[in-house]
Enzyme design. Structure first.
Site, short mmCIF file in Angstrom:
data_model
loop_
_atom_site.label_atom_id
_atom_site.label_comp_id
_atom_site.label_asym_id
_atom_site.label_seq_id
_atom_site.Cartn_x
_atom_site.Cartn_y
_atom_site.Cartn_z
N SER A 199 0.87 -1.19 0.00
CA SER A 199 0.00 0.00 0.00
C SER A 199 0.90 1.23 0.00
O SER A 199 2.04 1.17 0.49
CB SER A 199 -0.86 0.01 1.26
N TYR A 211 -1.47 -1.28 10.26
CA TYR A 211 -1.61 -1.46 8.80
C TYR A 211 -0.42 -0.86 8.07
O TYR A 211 0.19 -1.51 7.22
CB TYR A 211 -2.92 -0.82 8.35
N1 LIG Z 1 -8.71 -0.60 -1.58
C1 LIG Z 1 -7.71 0.19 -1.33
O1 LIG Z 1 -7.83 1.42 -1.37
C2 LIG Z 1 -6.36 -0.41 -1.00
C3 LIG Z 1 -5.26 0.45 -0.98
C4 LIG Z 1 -4.01 -0.08 -0.68
C5 LIG Z 1 -3.86 -1.44 -0.44
N2 LIG Z 1 -4.97 -2.24 -0.45
C6 LIG Z 1 -4.75 -3.67 -0.18
O2 LIG Z 1 -5.39 -4.44 -1.17
C7 LIG Z 1 -5.65 -5.76 -0.68
C8 LIG Z 1 -7.08 -6.13 -1.02
O3 LIG Z 1 -7.95 -5.24 -0.35
P1 LIG Z 1 -9.29 -4.69 -1.00
O4 LIG Z 1 -9.24 -3.21 -0.95
O5 LIG Z 1 -9.53 -5.37 -2.30
O6 LIG Z 1 -10.33 -5.14 0.13
P2 LIG Z 1 -11.64 -6.02 0.10
O7 LIG Z 1 -12.49 -5.70 -1.07
O8 LIG Z 1 -12.21 -5.87 1.46
O9 LIG Z 1 -11.09 -7.52 -0.11
C9 LIG Z 1 -10.35 -8.18 0.86
C10 LIG Z 1 -10.23 -9.62 0.43
O10 LIG Z 1 -9.40 -10.33 1.37
C11 LIG Z 1 -10.12 -11.48 1.83
N3 LIG Z 1 -9.66 -11.80 3.18
C12 LIG Z 1 -9.73 -11.06 4.30
N4 LIG Z 1 -9.21 -11.73 5.35
C13 LIG Z 1 -8.78 -12.93 4.87
C14 LIG Z 1 -8.16 -14.06 5.44
N5 LIG Z 1 -7.87 -14.12 6.74
N6 LIG Z 1 -7.86 -15.11 4.63
C15 LIG Z 1 -8.18 -15.08 3.30
N7 LIG Z 1 -8.76 -14.04 2.71
C16 LIG Z 1 -9.07 -12.98 3.48
C17 LIG Z 1 -11.60 -11.08 1.75
O11 LIG Z 1 -12.51 -12.16 1.67
P3 LIG Z 1 -13.17 -12.91 2.97
O12 LIG Z 1 -13.82 -11.87 3.80
O13 LIG Z 1 -14.10 -13.92 2.37
O14 LIG Z 1 -12.03 -13.58 3.68
C18 LIG Z 1 -11.57 -10.34 0.40
O15 LIG Z 1 -11.58 -11.27 -0.66
C19 LIG Z 1 -5.36 -5.70 0.82
O16 LIG Z 1 -4.09 -6.25 1.08
C20 LIG Z 1 -5.35 -4.20 1.11
O17 LIG Z 1 -4.57 -3.88 2.23
C21 LIG Z 1 -6.21 -1.76 -0.73
#
Ligand SMILES: NC(=O)c1ccc[n+]([C@@H]2O[C@H](COP(=O)([O-])OP(=O)(O)OC[C@H]3O[C@@H](n4cnc5c(N)ncnc54)[C@H](OP(=O)(O)O)[C@@H]3O)[C@@H](O)[C@H]2O)c1
Length: 284
Positions: free
Chosen positions: A168, A185
């Site tokens: 991130s 985080y």
């Molecule tokens: N969106 C942003 O602005 C942003 C910015 C920077 C970095 N990120 C990073 O991008 C990545 C994805 O996030 P996102 O924004 O796409 O969020 P999201 O839509 O909430 O998706 C998170 C995913 O991770 C899964 N997950 C959560 N805990 C888990 C576990 N213990 N084991 C296996 N799967 C798990 C969730 O599914 P389940 O609930 O079914 O487990 C879901 O598929 C993360 O690493 C986040 O830190 C996001």
């Protein structure tokens, strides 16, 4: 005889440089958000199998149904649901065994599952700190370690396997502070990007290239709350140098690049996907 200019201009099979035809990919956190966007890109770039894993079986199945309805997959290509909690090493080991029921190798691992926690400095809770570090750092390491034998199986100097890790911009710059501070985080994302650099050097000679993504704000379930608290999508977009937030194709295109022949000499790097935000805010 070809001239020197002809020899230099002649790049072998350039039209296929982004093709992932026949590749096998595993995506943690693939059931929604950035993982699902990447899964769509990987399938549409030619992958033959894309394993979708997250904790909730129903969410994985729904994601696979949507992916398997994409019109421009390769014939026979499929997304396969393999639910698992990747915060637990025993579950990662089970995940590897489930994947092995369908394939004898893996070409691409997108270690993307992550969690966050917002709380002030004075109240930041130790349990949440551990949970965030476990999923965002420790589980990424053990996922790569446990998948390494499958990643190595078909990897070669000419066609290395790929690991892409989701960090991130909060791991490069300062993350959220104040009432909803994300100390664990931000620290976890800095750690996982540095872990990726270490693994790039360790695993490069084993023909596994490792790179990181550092996304800025993408409107996903995880980011929605913090985006609202940070002024909402409109004002965040206007404060971004390219005047918008992240789109699904930004993630899909970047992950496809990092898994393709086009990035064969990129190892241990981090691609920042934030429209230039981390360089400085545009004045409103
Ligand atoms: N969106 C942003 O602005 C942003 C910015 C920077 C970095 N990120 C990073 O991008 C990545 C994805 O996030 P996102 O924004 O796409 O969020 P999201 O839509 O909430 O998706 C998170 C995913 O991770 C899964 N997950 C959560 N805990 C888990 C576990 N213990 N084991 C296996 N799967 C798990 C969730 O599914 P389940 O609930 O079914 O487990 C879901 O598929 C993360 O690493 C986040 O830190 C996001």
């Amino acid at each position: 005889m070809a001239s020197e200019a002809q020899a230099q201009a002649d790049i072998k099979d350039f039209p296929s440089i982004f093709s992932l035809k026949g590749k096998v990919a595993v995506i943690t956190g693939g059931s929604r958000g950035l993982g699902l966007h990447a899964a769509s890109g990987l399938l549409q770039a030619g992958c033959s199998k894309v394993f979708i894993t997250s904790r909730k079986a129903k969410a994985c199945e729904e994601a696979c149904a949507a992916l398997n309805a994409l019109p421009n997959r390769q014939p026979g290509a499929q997304a396969i649901s393999v639910p698992a909690d990747s915060s637990k090493v025993s579950e990662i080991e089970r995940l590897v065994k489930e994947v092995e029921k369908h394939t004898d190798h893996v070409d691409i691992l997108f270690a993307n599952a992550g969690a966050t926690w917002g709380a002030s400095f004075d109240t930041h809770p130790p349990d949440a700190f551990s949970k965030v570090m476990d999923l965002n750092v420790k589980s990424v390491f053990y996922c790569i370690q446990k998948f390494a034998p499958l990643l190595e199986r078909r990897a070669s100097l000419e066609d290395p396997s790929r690991v892409v890790v989701t960090g991130s911009v909060a791991g490069i710059n300062i993350g959220s502070l104040g009432a909803n501070a994300t100390y664990a985080y931000s620290a976890s994302k800095a750690a996982v990007l540095h872990l990726t650099r270490n693994l790039a050097v360790e695993l490069g000679p084993r023909h596994i290239l490792c790179n990181g993504l550092a996304p800025g704000f993408f409107p996903t379930k995880m980011a929605a709350g913090l985006m609202e608290l940070s002024g909402g999508t409109k004002s965040l977009a206007e404060a971004t140098p390219n005047q918008r937030l992240g789109l699904p194709e930004d993630v899909a295109g970047t992950v496809v690049y990092l898994c393709s022949r086009a990035s064969g000499h990129v190892n241990g790097d981090t691609i920042v996907l934030d429209g230039g935000s981390s360089l400085g805010r545009v004045k409103l």
